[in-house]
Design a protein around this motif. Structure first.
Motif, PDB file in Angstrom:
ATOM      1  N   THR A 157      -1.570   3.062  -5.784  1.00  0.00           N
ATOM      2  CA  THR A 157      -2.661   2.952  -6.742  1.00  0.00           C
ATOM      3  C   THR A 157      -3.940   3.465  -6.088  1.00  0.00           C
ATOM      4  OG1 THR A 157      -3.186   0.665  -6.112  1.00  0.00           O
ATOM      5  CG2 THR A 157      -1.639   0.988  -7.918  1.00  0.00           C
ATOM      6  N   VAL A 158      -4.646   4.309  -6.812  1.00  0.00           N
ATOM      7  CA  VAL A 158      -5.873   4.926  -6.309  1.00  0.00           C
ATOM      8  C   VAL A 158      -6.976   4.740  -7.341  1.00  0.00           C
ATOM      9  CG1 VAL A 158      -6.976   7.088  -5.596  1.00  0.00           C
ATOM     10  CG2 VAL A 158      -4.574   6.657  -4.993  1.00  0.00           C
ATOM     11  N   SER A 159      -8.096   4.187  -6.916  1.00  0.00           N
ATOM     12  CA  SER A 159      -9.283   4.088  -7.758  1.00  0.00           C
ATOM     13  C   SER A 159     -10.483   4.262  -6.831  1.00  0.00           C
ATOM     14  CB  SER A 159      -9.335   2.753  -8.494  1.00  0.00           C
ATOM     15  OG  SER A 159     -10.482   2.695  -9.330  1.00  0.00           O
ATOM     16  N   ILE A 160     -11.007   5.484  -6.771  1.00  0.00           N
ATOM     17  CA  ILE A 160     -12.017   5.789  -5.751  1.00  0.00           C
ATOM     18  C   ILE A 160     -13.164   6.611  -6.328  1.00  0.00           C
ATOM     19  CG2 ILE A 160     -10.444   5.681  -3.790  1.00  0.00           C
ATOM     20  CD1 ILE A 160     -10.298   8.763  -3.891  1.00  0.00           C
ATOM     21  N   GLN A 161     -14.295   6.498  -5.631  1.00  0.00           N
ATOM     22  CA  GLN A 161     -15.449   7.359  -5.890  1.00  0.00           C
ATOM     23  C   GLN A 161     -15.899   7.953  -4.553  1.00  0.00           C
ATOM     24  OE1 GLN A 161     -15.917   3.784  -6.968  1.00  0.00           O
ATOM     25  NE2 GLN A 161     -14.494   4.492  -8.552  1.00  0.00           N
ATOM     26  N   LYS A 162     -16.259   9.221  -4.579  1.00  0.00           N
ATOM     27  CA  LYS A 162     -16.722   9.912  -3.373  1.00  0.00           C
ATOM     28  C   LYS A 162     -17.731  10.975  -3.791  1.00  0.00           C
ATOM     29  CE  LYS A 162     -16.509  11.361   1.015  1.00  0.00           C
ATOM     30  NZ  LYS A 162     -16.951  10.528   2.164  1.00  0.00           N
TER      31      LYS A 162
END
Length: 216
Positions: free
Chosen positions: A3-8
């Motif tokens: 599961t991936v939930s990211i901000q960059k």
């Protein structure tokens, strides 16, 4: 499940994505510079997001406010676009580099599956592009990872070799039964390999869909 939930924050836009991957091939599809490789590198721990969360099964790779899990503790195989083979090591030495005791027990089967068992004493400069790609695949899978990341691994190959390697990727996925997360900007390749396609533009998932059925 991954599961991936990211901000960059990137120079031209904010990467902001959320998705999950089960034991399937998920393709990150889209133009160059849209954030696809940044997603892979964040999962691998080569870079860290500014916010969000990444988990694989019960293991947390990254969570905002906590110390990220070190790269060496993430059971990830990674095939880079340039394959990242050590030029001064033979094929056998490249494959076994970094393997811990007890790993690589199925190496002989893997070598036979991709047909490079006769190349073990050669060096990278003596290999064709397709052979280098196969060596990189074997090296990534020899560690028995829980997920395989592939960053445009076929982009430098000629059309015939590319088709052969696509077929090998499908066979290996069937054998390993782990999540494969693959980056490409080739639409036909995405349709052939993917169970799910995430269409990424300017750091956002514009569309998530099951791939159109193509004969494998």
């Amino acid at each position: 499940m991954l599961t991936v939930s990211i901000q960059k924050r990137l120079p031209d836009f904010l990467l902001d994505v959320s998705f999950s991957v089960q034991k399937e091939i998920v393709v990150l599809f889209g133009p160059s510079g849209s954030g696809k490789t940044t997603i892979l590198n964040s999962i691998a721990g080569l870079i860290h997001p500014d916010a969000g969360r990444i988990t694989l099964g019960e293991q947390t790779f990254y969570e905002q406010g906590d110390k990220p899990l070190p790269v060496q503790k993430r059971k990830i195989g990674y095939v880079f676009q340039d394959y990242a083979l050590f030029p001064h090591l033979t094929v056998a030495q490249n494959i076994r580099y970094g393997l811990k005791p007890g790993h690589g027990l199925g190496l002989e089967t893997l070598l036979n599956t991709v047909g490079i068992d006769h190349l073990l004493e050669k060096y990278p400069h003596q290999l064709s592009g397709g052979q280098k790609q196969r060596v990189a695949l074997v090296r990534a899978l020899a560690t028995e990872p829980d997920i395989l990341l592939l960053d445009e691994p076929l982009s430098a190959l000629d059309a015939d070799t590319r088709r052969q390697c696509q077929d090998e990727l499908l066979r290996l996925h069937a054998m390993w039964s782990i999540p494969f997360l693959l980056v490409t900007h080739d639409r036909h390749e995405a349709e052939k390999l993917a169970d799910v396609i995430l269409n990424i533009e300017d750091g956002r998932i514009k569309e998530s869909r099951a791939a159109t059925s193509i004969s494998r």
